[in-house]
Design an enzyme around this catalytic site. Structure first.
Site: not given
Ligand SMILES: NC(=O)c1ccc[n+]([C@@H]2O[C@H](COP(=O)([O-])OP(=O)(O)OC[C@H]3O[C@@H](n4cnc5c(N)ncnc54)[C@H](O)[C@@H]3O)[C@@H](O)[C@H]2O)c1
Length: 349
Positions: A56, A228
């Site tokens: 993005e 997101d």
């Molecule tokens: N809204 C925003 O501004 C924003 C900003 C940054 C990241 N994000 C989103 O936040 C999320 C997390 O990002 P990250 O960098 O920590 O990713 P990451 O991959 O480091 O961590 C995600 C974790 O979620 C766990 N997980 C997956 N499905 C699960 C479930 N059903 N129950 C419990 N745990 C589960 C995984 O095992 C993993 O440890 C991503 O989807 C990312 O796109 C959103």
């Protein structure tokens, strides 16, 4: 010259400031910029989707500064040794287009997302909130816990991840650097039970149902961060029907947020209006509030300006020639070997 902040320079800025202090300063700066929301030229981000994730571009500008972020979201990346989210960005002068800052934004995204979550929760959660359920214990999770501890007075964190190694890492970090009471939950339902605030921050490329309606208790604030992008959500659609819902920038969230799962006229409120006092936030202690966070370009604009300010004050980062520095601004060709030879010949004649 353009200031270049690589990951090492950003880490130095964060370490010298302290993570909690950095989050607090960023949260104040975010609030200041959200309060002048009408001054910004805003648009939904430009997304390029593939079957494994999304890349993005996120632009925004006011009269003085233009910012954009490049960011990806690839939930399978951790299986090949890469983070799910990686980012960098640029800050430029509107009057000339000159890029004044090129910065890493991966670590910064975690900081600005946590600062935004805390800013929203301050406006929407019950003021007596003390316990946070944190579902998804990956890269973003420590920053969320620290922001809620430092900025909202959260004392207990109830953690759960489907990957126990991610939870091990989170528990290790939080117990080393905070006095938080940490409870390792056996399931999402176990983590959420009795929590005042629930943060979902999982990564899954599809419609997950991390939270279901029967888990939601009166008075909860839900901070839904991981859903997101189109086709990537965390909440059962029934959760929306139980809550008063708040978003960053409605045109973007309708496509990318949890509310993509409900009717196009489902009522939502942009957070800046609550901060300005134009619409009420929480209306009663038993009301459920939901911040459907997707991440908006203004949050990166704020972060880039904050980084530019403190990096300049402390002389951190490199000065790089990202665009040419020309004696004659019309003589771009003079930079090339052919152009330099002509100049030498002209001088010799
Ligand atoms: N809204 C925003 O501004 C924003 C900003 C940054 C990241 N994000 C989103 O936040 C999320 C997390 O990002 P990250 O960098 O920590 O990713 P990451 O991959 O480091 O961590 C995600 C974790 O979620 C766990 N997980 C997956 N499905 C699960 C479930 N059903 N129950 C419990 N745990 C589960 C995984 O095992 C993993 O440890 C991503 O989807 C990312 O796109 C959103």
């Amino acid at each position: 010259m353009t200031r270049f902040i690589d990951v090492h320079s950003l880490v130095r800025l964060v370490d010298e400031t302290g993570v909690a202090e950095f989050l607090a300063a960023l949260s104040d700066a975010l609030r200041d910029d959200f309060l002048r929301w009408r001054e910004f030229d805003k648009k939904a981000r430009v997304a390029s989707h593939s079957h494994l994730g999304v890349i993005e571009l996120m632009p925004v500008a006011d009269d003085g500064a233009y910012a954009f972020k490049y960011v990806n979201g690839h939930p399978h990346n951790t299986q090949v040794g890469l983070p799910t989210v990686m980012a960098f960005g640029v800050l430029a002068e509107v009057d000339t287009g000159y890029p004044v800052l090129l910065s890493e934004l991966t670590l910064t995204t975690a900081l600005r997302t946590a600062a935004t979550s805390a800013m929203a929760a301050k406006a929407l959660a019950r003021p007596d909130s003390r316990s946070l359920a944190l579902i998804g214990n990956g890269s973003q999770s420590e920053f969320q816990a620290l922001a809620f501890h430092a900025l909202l007075g959260i004392e207990e964190v109830r953690v759960f991840d489907t990957d126990p190694h991610a939870t091990d890492k989170l528990v290790r970090h939080l117990s080393a650097c905070t006095p938080l009471d940490i409870v390792r939950a056996a399931s999402v339902a176990d983590a959420v039970r009795g929590a005042d605030i629930v943060t979902t921050i999982t990564a899954y490329q599809g419609h997950a149902t991390v939270l279901t309606p029967e888990m939601i208790e009166p008075g909860m604030h839900i901070n839904a961060v991981g859903g997101d992008s189109p086709g990537k959500t965390e909440l059962h659609p029934g959760v929306m029907g139980l809550a008063r819902v708040f978003v960053e920038y409605e045109p973007q969230t309708r496509v990318e947020g949890e509310i993509q799962q409900v009717a196009a006229d489902f009522p939502v409120h942009e957070l800046w209006r609550v901060l300005l006092g134009e619409v009420p936030g929480r209306e009663s202690p038993r009301q459920v509030t939901l911040f459907d966070s997707v991440g908006f370009a203004l949050e990166d604009y704020t972060a880039l300006r904050y980084i530019q300010r403190i990096a300049t004050e402390r002389g951190i980062g490199q000065q790089i020639a990202l665009v040419p520095e020309l004696d004659d601004p019309k003589d771009l060709f003079g930079l090339t070997a052919s152009g330099r030879r002509r100049a030498v010949l002209r001088r010799a004649a």
